[in-house]
Motif scaffolding. Structure first.
Motif, PDB file in Angstrom:
ATOM      1  N   PRO A 176      38.924 -44.120  30.608  1.00  0.00           N
ATOM      2  CA  PRO A 176      40.068 -44.026  29.348  1.00  0.00           C
ATOM      3  C   PRO A 176      41.416 -44.856  29.786  1.00  0.00           C
ATOM      4  O   PRO A 176      42.170 -44.835  29.819  1.00  0.00           O
ATOM      5  N   ALA A 177      41.296 -45.922  31.346  1.00  0.00           N
ATOM      6  CA  ALA A 177      42.334 -46.657  31.478  1.00  0.00           C
ATOM      7  C   ALA A 177      42.614 -47.725  30.153  1.00  0.00           C
ATOM      8  O   ALA A 177      43.109 -48.231  29.177  1.00  0.00           O
ATOM      9  N   GLU A 178      41.180 -48.292  29.606  1.00  0.00           N
ATOM     10  CA  GLU A 178      41.075 -49.021  28.667  1.00  0.00           C
ATOM     11  C   GLU A 178      41.994 -48.099  27.047  1.00  0.00           C
ATOM     12  O   GLU A 178      42.700 -49.343  26.442  1.00  0.00           O
ATOM     13  N   PHE A 179      41.717 -47.013  27.036  1.00  0.00           N
ATOM     14  CA  PHE A 179      42.370 -46.407  26.417  1.00  0.00           C
ATOM     15  C   PHE A 179      43.593 -46.822  25.817  1.00  0.00           C
ATOM     16  O   PHE A 179      44.478 -46.654  24.816  1.00  0.00           O
ATOM     17  N   GLU A 180      44.294 -46.364  27.504  1.00  0.00           N
ATOM     18  CA  GLU A 180      45.632 -46.240  27.299  1.00  0.00           C
ATOM     19  C   GLU A 180      45.697 -47.452  26.752  1.00  0.00           C
ATOM     20  O   GLU A 180      47.306 -47.235  26.543  1.00  0.00           O
ATOM     21  N   ALA A 181      46.057 -48.323  27.310  1.00  0.00           N
ATOM     22  CA  ALA A 181      46.211 -50.030  27.249  1.00  0.00           C
ATOM     23  C   ALA A 181      46.403 -50.125  25.373  1.00  0.00           C
ATOM     24  O   ALA A 181      47.004 -50.294  25.089  1.00  0.00           O
ATOM     25  N   THR A 182      45.342 -49.730  25.138  1.00  0.00           N
ATOM     26  CA  THR A 182      45.004 -50.028  23.830  1.00  0.00           C
ATOM     27  C   THR A 182      45.988 -49.099  22.578  1.00  0.00           C
ATOM     28  O   THR A 182      46.787 -49.231  22.071  1.00  0.00           O
ATOM     29  N   MET A 183      46.449 -47.434  22.915  1.00  0.00           N
ATOM     30  CA  MET A 183      47.175 -46.827  22.739  1.00  0.00           C
ATOM     31  C   MET A 183      48.248 -47.519  22.926  1.00  0.00           C
ATOM     32  O   MET A 183      49.521 -47.244  21.808  1.00  0.00           O
ATOM     33  N   LYS A 184      48.906 -47.571  23.992  1.00  0.00           N
ATOM     34  CA  LYS A 184      50.426 -48.685  23.822  1.00  0.00           C
ATOM     35  C   LYS A 184      50.150 -49.769  23.471  1.00  0.00           C
ATOM     36  O   LYS A 184      51.331 -49.834  22.737  1.00  0.00           O
ATOM     37  N   SER A 185      49.593 -50.623  23.488  1.00  0.00           N
ATOM     38  CA  SER A 185      49.404 -51.320  22.877  1.00  0.00           C
ATOM     39  C   SER A 185      49.791 -51.461  21.158  1.00  0.00           C
ATOM     40  O   SER A 185      50.768 -52.355  20.558  1.00  0.00           O
ATOM     41  N   ASP A 186      48.984 -50.774  20.385  1.00  0.00           N
ATOM     42  CA  ASP A 186      49.177 -50.250  19.099  1.00  0.00           C
ATOM     43  C   ASP A 186      50.732 -49.444  18.602  1.00  0.00           C
ATOM     44  O   ASP A 186      51.008 -49.702  17.779  1.00  0.00           O
ATOM     45  N   ASN A 187      51.008 -49.099  20.188  1.00  0.00           N
ATOM     46  CA  ASN A 187      52.204 -47.941  19.075  1.00  0.00           C
ATOM     47  C   ASN A 187      53.153 -49.123  18.938  1.00  0.00           C
ATOM     48  O   ASN A 187      54.045 -48.970  18.265  1.00  0.00           O
ATOM     49  N   GLU A 188      53.586 -49.744  20.039  1.00  0.00           N
ATOM     50  CA  GLU A 188      54.117 -51.314  19.948  1.00  0.00           C
ATOM     51  C   GLU A 188      54.212 -51.804  19.170  1.00  0.00           C
ATOM     52  O   GLU A 188      54.829 -52.590  18.110  1.00  0.00           O
ATOM     53  N   ARG A 189      52.933 -52.210  18.525  1.00  0.00           N
ATOM     54  CA  ARG A 189      52.255 -53.447  17.135  1.00  0.00           C
ATOM     55  C   ARG A 189      53.311 -52.351  15.909  1.00  0.00           C
ATOM     56  O   ARG A 189      53.719 -53.368  14.915  1.00  0.00           O
ATOM     57  N   TYR A 190      52.022 -51.579  15.610  1.00  0.00           N
ATOM     58  CA  TYR A 190      52.438 -50.567  15.029  1.00  0.00           C
ATOM     59  C   TYR A 190      54.569 -50.207  14.628  1.00  0.00           C
ATOM     60  O   TYR A 190      54.657 -50.503  13.100  1.00  0.00           O
ATOM     61  N   GLY A 191      54.916 -50.119  15.455  1.00  0.00           N
ATOM     62  CA  GLY A 191      56.015 -49.871  15.758  1.00  0.00           C
ATOM     63  C   GLY A 191      57.573 -50.387  14.698  1.00  0.00           C
ATOM     64  O   GLY A 191      57.802 -50.728  13.809  1.00  0.00           O
ATOM     65  N   ALA A 192      56.438 -52.081  15.265  1.00  0.00           N
ATOM     66  CA  ALA A 192      57.367 -53.535  15.169  1.00  0.00           C
ATOM     67  C   ALA A 192      57.438 -53.207  13.303  1.00  0.00           C
ATOM     68  O   ALA A 192      58.297 -53.846  12.465  1.00  0.00           O
ATOM     69  N   ILE A 193      56.304 -53.024  12.604  1.00  0.00           N
ATOM     70  CA  ILE A 193      55.980 -53.104  11.645  1.00  0.00           C
ATOM     71  C   ILE A 193      56.536 -52.231   9.946  1.00  0.00           C
ATOM     72  O   ILE A 193      56.659 -52.209   9.772  1.00  0.00           O
ATOM     73  N   VAL A 194      56.572 -50.596  11.167  1.00  0.00           N
ATOM     74  CA  VAL A 194      57.554 -49.654  10.620  1.00  0.00           C
ATOM     75  C   VAL A 194      58.451 -50.468  10.440  1.00  0.00           C
ATOM     76  O   VAL A 194      59.086 -50.112   9.277  1.00  0.00           O
ATOM     77  N   ARG A 195      59.055 -50.516  11.409  1.00  0.00           N
ATOM     78  CA  ARG A 195      60.411 -50.735  11.287  1.00  0.00           C
ATOM     79  C   ARG A 195      61.110 -51.976  10.259  1.00  0.00           C
ATOM     80  O   ARG A 195      61.956 -52.280   9.495  1.00  0.00           O
ATOM     81  N   LYS A 196      59.767 -53.022  10.443  1.00  0.00           N
ATOM     82  CA  LYS A 196      60.247 -54.750   8.830  1.00  0.00           C
ATOM     83  C   LYS A 196      60.140 -53.725   8.105  1.00  0.00           C
ATOM     84  O   LYS A 196      61.012 -54.234   7.090  1.00  0.00           O
ATOM     85  N   VAL A 197      59.026 -52.724   7.348  1.00  0.00           N
ATOM     86  CA  VAL A 197      58.911 -52.331   6.204  1.00  0.00           C
ATOM     87  C   VAL A 197      59.937 -51.399   5.394  1.00  0.00           C
ATOM     88  O   VAL A 197      59.698 -51.092   4.557  1.00  0.00           O
ATOM     89  N   GLY A 198      60.109 -50.697   7.074  1.00  0.00           N
ATOM     90  CA  GLY A 198      61.245 -49.264   6.806  1.00  0.00           C
ATOM     91  C   GLY A 198      60.030 -48.031   5.876  1.00  0.00           C
ATOM     92  O   GLY A 198      61.065 -47.366   4.875  1.00  0.00           O
ATOM     93  N   VAL A 199      59.146 -47.844   6.571  1.00  0.00           N
ATOM     94  CA  VAL A 199      58.255 -46.336   6.142  1.00  0.00           C
ATOM     95  C   VAL A 199      59.126 -45.271   7.114  1.00  0.00           C
ATOM     96  O   VAL A 199      59.146 -45.414   8.020  1.00  0.00           O
ATOM     97  N   LYS A 200      59.418 -44.150   6.303  1.00  0.00           N
ATOM     98  CA  LYS A 200      60.108 -43.195   7.493  1.00  0.00           C
ATOM     99  C   LYS A 200      59.431 -41.790   6.138  1.00  0.00           C
ATOM    100  O   LYS A 200      59.068 -42.064   4.988  1.00  0.00           O
ATOM    101  N   LEU A 201      58.992 -40.768   6.908  1.00  0.00           N
ATOM    102  CA  LEU A 201      58.349 -39.662   6.373  1.00  0.00           C
ATOM    103  C   LEU A 201      59.285 -38.585   6.584  1.00  0.00           C
ATOM    104  O   LEU A 201      59.282 -38.320   8.053  1.00  0.00           O
ATOM    105  N   ASP A 202      59.042 -37.223   5.873  1.00  0.00           N
ATOM    106  CA  ASP A 202      60.121 -36.534   6.400  1.00  0.00           C
ATOM    107  C   ASP A 202      58.448 -34.819   7.567  1.00  0.00           C
ATOM    108  O   ASP A 202      57.133 -35.370   6.706  1.00  0.00           O
TER     109      ASP A 202
END
Length: 324
Positions: free
Chosen positions: A298-324
């Protein structure tokens, strides 16, 4: 009242507060368990979930039910589980889209991180760059040369705006300097179908979905968006091997439970699901479906989720994707 006496009372109160959770964990499970799969029935991930649920039922002797709740890139099913009692009887199947949703939707009825507890990162799906056989390239160097010879002249299909295929495609564009036009679909299956039919020349898709078309020759694989090669297509090189280490956005697949679920229950679920996916027959089946077995804590998965949350967030902000 002495300090020692107050400390004793506090200890007794804490013990009494934890008794219900301890008792609940002690006789868990004693009734049916639900797996909420926020995807359509019939795909590889759905098959994987049903296999795990069936084996869990065999091991525990309690009925397991898989309920498909597709829609809004998984957020409908996630909202249902976020509101469920934190007792270990309702699990949510998730993939990397769970981390992406918090960045592409203006508002969600739950917090993708705070409202859930990770149970296990069960498997990983590798994404690949694939082309229709009519595209005159056989490797990444030839593909990049073709793309650079006609900027914006190639289009790539993905499962939809803000999905893992879309973000992998944007990562490929940023890392290599090529320009491709994104063609979003409502799901991976129709995206692949149009590339196989020659309607779109390029696909960024997951190996479980694409593997049959690769084996039949209907799609030509170019490179994997992963740190290492896939056991499903071992001869296919990664972008990292070919000089582009930043193209690496694998799709994790795992299970969550509502926030507040007792740790003893989370650990028991983790132990059983890890044992199931590590069974030799199950591992072989998952690899045939196109999955790489991970079986995390569980701890390893939590770390993966938090890390990817940041990584994907950076890409989404750069690309400018938004959904309703």
């Amino acid at each position: 009242m002495s300090r020692l006496y107050r400390a004793a009372l506090a200890a007794v109160a804490l013990a009494l507060c934890t008794l219900p959770a301890a008792a609940q964990a002690g006789d868990y499970p004693n009734r049916p368990i639900r797996f909420i799969a926020p995807i359509p029935a019939g795909g590889s991930t759905d098959v994987m979930t049903r296999d795990i649920a069936r084996r869990l039922q065999e091991r525990w002797g309690q009925p397991t039910i898989v309920e498909n709740k597709p829609g809004s890139t998984g957020s409908i099913g996630a909202a249902l589980v976020a509101r469920a009692p934190p007792d270990g009887y309702t699990l949510l199947l998730v993939n990397s889209g769970h981390a992406i949703n918090g960045h592409v939707y203006a508002k969600l009825p739950y917090d993708p991180i705070k409202d859930f507890v990770p149970v296990v990162h069960a498997t990983t799906i590798t994404m690949a760059l694939l082309v229709h056989p009519s595209v005159p390239v056989n490797n990444l160097a030839e593909f990049l040369a073709l793309a650079r010879s006609k900027p914006g002249g190639l289009s790539f299909a993905s499962s939809g705006n803000g999905g893992a295929g879309h973000l992998n495609g944007e990562s490929i564009k940023a890392a290599t300097g090529i320009d491709m036009v994104h063609v979003p679909y409502r799901g991976s299956a129709p995206a692949i179908a149009d590339v196989v039919a020659g309607q779109v020349p390029v696909a960024i898709a997951d190996i479980p979905l694409a593997r049959a078309h690769v084996r039949s020759g209907a799609l030509r694989p170019i490179a994997l968006a992963a740190a290492r090669r896939s056991s499903v297509l071992p001869d296919l090189p990664t972008f990292a091997e070919l000089g582009f280490p930043n193209v690496e956005l694998p799709v994790w697949v795992g299970f969550l439970v509502p926030a507040g679920t007792p740790k003893a229950i989370v650990d028991k679920l983790n132990h059983e699901i890890v044992a199931i996916v590590r069974e030799p027959a199950m591992t072989a089946r998952l690899q045939e479906l196109g999955f790489e077995v991970v079986a995390s804590t569980p701890a390893e998965f939590e770390a993966t989720m938090k890390s990817d949350n940041e990584r994907y967030g950076a890409i989404v902000r750069k690309v400018g994707v938004k959904l309703d």
